[in-house]
Design a protein around this motif. Sequence first.
Motif, PDB file in Angstrom:
ATOM      1  N   PHE A 153       9.438  30.421  28.025  1.00 57.58           N
ATOM      2  CA  PHE A 153       9.862  30.065  26.762  1.00 57.58           C
ATOM      3  C   PHE A 153      10.567  28.614  26.439  1.00 57.58           C
ATOM      4  CE2 PHE A 153      14.082  29.984  24.169  1.00 57.58           C
ATOM      5  CZ  PHE A 153      13.410  30.279  22.888  1.00 57.58           C
ATOM      6  N   TYR A 154      11.375  28.317  27.369  1.00 53.54           N
ATOM      7  CA  TYR A 154      12.005  26.830  27.344  1.00 53.54           C
ATOM      8  C   TYR A 154      11.039  25.757  27.252  1.00 53.54           C
ATOM      9  CZ  TYR A 154      17.017  28.184  27.039  1.00 53.54           C
ATOM     10  OH  TYR A 154      18.017  28.906  26.793  1.00 53.54           O
ATOM     11  N   HIS A 155      10.090  25.934  27.905  1.00 53.97           N
ATOM     12  CA  HIS A 155       8.968  25.132  27.974  1.00 53.97           C
ATOM     13  C   HIS A 155       8.338  25.115  26.531  1.00 53.97           C
ATOM     14  CE1 HIS A 155       8.181  23.209  31.963  1.00 53.97           C
ATOM     15  NE2 HIS A 155       8.450  24.419  32.457  1.00 53.97           N
ATOM     16  N   HIS A 156       7.934  26.043  26.130  1.00 55.90           N
ATOM     17  CA  HIS A 156       7.398  26.225  24.541  1.00 55.90           C
ATOM     18  C   HIS A 156       8.445  25.752  23.603  1.00 55.90           C
ATOM     19  CE1 HIS A 156       5.701  27.805  21.178  1.00 55.90           C
ATOM     20  NE2 HIS A 156       6.663  28.463  20.851  1.00 55.90           N
ATOM     21  N   LEU A 157       9.548  26.129  23.779  1.00 48.16           N
ATOM     22  CA  LEU A 157      10.865  25.438  22.750  1.00 48.16           C
ATOM     23  C   LEU A 157      10.550  23.853  22.838  1.00 48.16           C
ATOM     24  CD1 LEU A 157      13.312  26.322  21.064  1.00 48.16           C
ATOM     25  CD2 LEU A 157      14.466  26.110  23.004  1.00 48.16           C
ATOM     26  N   CYS A 158      10.491  23.383  23.850  1.00 47.58           N
ATOM     27  CA  CYS A 158      10.830  22.034  23.874  1.00 47.58           C
ATOM     28  C   CYS A 158       9.591  21.188  23.353  1.00 47.58           C
ATOM     29  CB  CYS A 158      10.856  21.491  25.487  1.00 47.58           C
ATOM     30  SG  CYS A 158      12.561  21.955  26.340  1.00 47.58           S
ATOM     31  N   ASP A 159       8.213  22.005  23.629  1.00 47.69           N
ATOM     32  CA  ASP A 159       7.235  21.502  23.072  1.00 47.69           C
ATOM     33  C   ASP A 159       7.220  21.554  21.610  1.00 47.69           C
ATOM     34  OD1 ASP A 159       5.963  21.210  25.514  1.00 47.69           O
ATOM     35  OD2 ASP A 159       4.510  22.718  25.433  1.00 47.69           O
ATOM     36  N   MET A 160       7.796  22.843  20.924  1.00 46.02           N
ATOM     37  CA  MET A 160       7.873  22.986  19.491  1.00 46.02           C
ATOM     38  C   MET A 160       8.462  21.977  19.012  1.00 46.02           C
ATOM     39  SD  MET A 160       8.305  26.655  17.615  1.00 46.02           S
ATOM     40  CE  MET A 160      10.116  26.787  18.045  1.00 46.02           C
ATOM     41  N   PHE A 161       9.797  21.550  19.448  1.00 40.65           N
ATOM     42  CA  PHE A 161      10.729  20.617  19.004  1.00 40.65           C
ATOM     43  C   PHE A 161       9.960  19.281  18.814  1.00 40.65           C
ATOM     44  CE2 PHE A 161      15.053  22.770  20.402  1.00 40.65           C
ATOM     45  CZ  PHE A 161      14.935  23.775  19.287  1.00 40.65           C
ATOM     46  N   LEU A 162       9.387  18.931  19.805  1.00 39.24           N
ATOM     47  CA  LEU A 162       8.723  17.653  19.527  1.00 39.24           C
ATOM     48  C   LEU A 162       7.522  17.681  18.687  1.00 39.24           C
ATOM     49  CD1 LEU A 162       9.073  16.406  23.608  1.00 39.24           C
ATOM     50  CD2 LEU A 162      10.490  16.081  21.603  1.00 39.24           C
ATOM     51  N   GLU A 163       6.833  18.838  18.811  1.00 43.04           N
ATOM     52  CA  GLU A 163       5.709  19.074  17.659  1.00 43.04           C
ATOM     53  C   GLU A 163       6.079  18.612  16.368  1.00 43.04           C
ATOM     54  OE1 GLU A 163       2.934  21.754  20.761  1.00 43.04           O
ATOM     55  OE2 GLU A 163       4.019  22.364  18.860  1.00 43.04           O
ATOM     56  N   MET A 164       7.430  19.308  16.075  1.00 44.24           N
ATOM     57  CA  MET A 164       7.990  18.956  14.777  1.00 44.24           C
ATOM     58  C   MET A 164       8.357  17.680  14.470  1.00 44.24           C
ATOM     59  SD  MET A 164      10.921  21.957  15.113  1.00 44.24           S
ATOM     60  CE  MET A 164      11.862  21.519  13.604  1.00 44.24           C
ATOM     61  N   ALA A 165       8.458  16.870  15.310  1.00 47.21           N
ATOM     62  CA  ALA A 165       8.764  15.480  15.137  1.00 47.21           C
ATOM     63  C   ALA A 165       7.391  14.690  15.050  1.00 47.21           C
ATOM     64  CB  ALA A 165       9.675  14.633  16.347  1.00 47.21           C
ATOM     65  N   LYS A 166       6.346  15.181  15.743  1.00 47.21           N
ATOM     66  CA  LYS A 166       5.028  14.652  15.818  1.00 47.21           C
ATOM     67  C   LYS A 166       4.423  14.669  14.396  1.00 47.21           C
ATOM     68  CE  LYS A 166       1.424  12.810  17.650  1.00 47.21           C
ATOM     69  NZ  LYS A 166       1.138  11.479  17.905  1.00 47.21           N
ATOM     70  N   THR A 167       4.848  15.565  13.641  1.00 41.76           N
ATOM     71  CA  THR A 167       4.407  15.965  12.313  1.00 41.76           C
ATOM     72  C   THR A 167       4.825  14.948  11.281  1.00 41.76           C
ATOM     73  OG1 THR A 167       4.833  18.281  12.560  1.00 41.76           O
ATOM     74  CG2 THR A 167       4.469  17.754  10.475  1.00 41.76           C
ATOM     75  N   MET A 168       5.608  14.116  11.720  1.00 40.63           N
ATOM     76  CA  MET A 168       5.901  12.930  10.989  1.00 40.63           C
ATOM     77  C   MET A 168       4.733  11.747  10.804  1.00 40.63           C
ATOM     78  SD  MET A 168       9.706  12.191  12.228  1.00 40.63           S
ATOM     79  CE  MET A 168       9.789  10.514  11.145  1.00 40.63           C
ATOM     80  N   SER A 169       4.193  11.973  11.796  1.00 35.24           N
ATOM     81  CA  SER A 169       2.956  10.644  11.917  1.00 35.24           C
ATOM     82  C   SER A 169       1.468  11.422  11.961  1.00 35.24           C
ATOM     83  CB  SER A 169       3.098   9.741  12.891  1.00 35.24           C
ATOM     84  OG  SER A 169       3.013  10.380  14.093  1.00 35.24           O
ATOM     85  N   ILE A 170       1.259  12.835  12.431  1.00 33.82           N
ATOM     86  CA  ILE A 170      -0.129  13.490  12.643  1.00 33.82           C
ATOM     87  C   ILE A 170      -0.985  13.361  11.435  1.00 33.82           C
ATOM     88  CG2 ILE A 170       0.543  15.616  11.717  1.00 33.82           C
ATOM     89  CD1 ILE A 170      -0.690  16.431  14.465  1.00 33.82           C
ATOM     90  N   SER A 171      -2.175  13.143  11.762  1.00 37.97           N
ATOM     91  CA  SER A 171      -2.952  12.832  10.599  1.00 37.97           C
ATOM     92  C   SER A 171      -3.667  14.347  10.259  1.00 37.97           C
ATOM     93  CB  SER A 171      -4.337  12.311  10.986  1.00 37.97           C
ATOM     94  OG  SER A 171      -4.966  13.075  11.952  1.00 37.97           O
ATOM     95  N   GLU A 172      -4.275  14.418   9.160  1.00 42.20           N
ATOM     96  CA  GLU A 172      -4.469  15.697   8.584  1.00 42.20           C
ATOM     97  C   GLU A 172      -5.715  16.320   9.394  1.00 42.20           C
ATOM     98  OE1 GLU A 172      -7.067  17.437   4.850  1.00 42.20           O
ATOM     99  OE2 GLU A 172      -5.730  16.059   4.438  1.00 42.20           O
ATOM    100  N   ASN A 173      -6.613  15.672   9.744  1.00 40.60           N
ATOM    101  CA  ASN A 173      -7.811  15.911  10.832  1.00 40.60           C
ATOM    102  C   ASN A 173      -7.415  16.645  12.104  1.00 40.60           C
ATOM    103  OD1 ASN A 173      -9.570  15.465   8.558  1.00 40.60           O
ATOM    104  ND2 ASN A 173     -10.061  13.333   9.457  1.00 40.60           N
TER     105      ASN A 173
END
Length: 294
Positions: A69-89
Amino acid sequence: MQFLVYILVYPFLWIISILSFRLLYLFSDCIYVLMYYVIGYRRKTVDDNLRLVFPDKTETEIVQIRKKFYHHLCDMFLEMAKTMSISENELKRRFKIINPEEFKRLESLNKSIILIFGHYASWEWSIVIQNYINFKGLAVYKKLANPYFDKLVRAIRSKFNTSLISTKETISYINNLESNGIKSITGFISDQSPKVSADVYWNDFMGIHVPCFTGAERLAKKLDFTTAYLKVTKVKRGFYEAEVITLAENSLEYPDYKLTDIFLREVEKQIYEAPEYYFWTHKRWKHREKLAKQ
């Protein structure tokens, strides 16, 4: 002070967002060590929750779930930040709707849609849904205390044309759309713990009797909307699939709380299948003691 915190944190978030996914998850592994072994972020809450809902699991099994769970939680937190620049595709490649035709079928009913989520796998990347529908996409969220971060969250979650609306403005906003003939699909995260009051609805969730959030169901029935559940599954690191499951084409036909019960059972099934992807840091069962006092 709030602005100072924002200007100090924002550059850090932006740097994270522009990392390649390989570096992002390498960084996530480092954050995991810090969060799990050094800080012990909400470890007591996680342990209490896991032991409460899985009384038959051994300590070894609890530890395994907790670490995953903690591995997933850390991934999810950083994926939230990644959304700032991720492309639609790129986002569509990583968060796939496996049955988009169900959205089209529901839209053909010419009724707005209430789409219910759980705190499972990933809900942040569900903003890509707007690319699969013609209805106006809305997401209900709780306004942040820091106005600068609140503005940032709204910008991130709205970048693919989904409009964020706060809990307090939900009914008036949707009513205004309906009065102007605009059909919508509104996302609710509905497995949180509501405030306890005399008329709150109680039911079992993961075998524990708790108060249940019923706002999504009540709105669907009040406005005669269809109700659906978005089942999000983590396929592998950084990749998710979502299935649209229709709960009710005519929500008015269902007795009170039935749709809420169906939704909770759907979330439970996912948790039992892969518990490491549920949001265990959330105090979902904090009001269970109230039952003995009723």
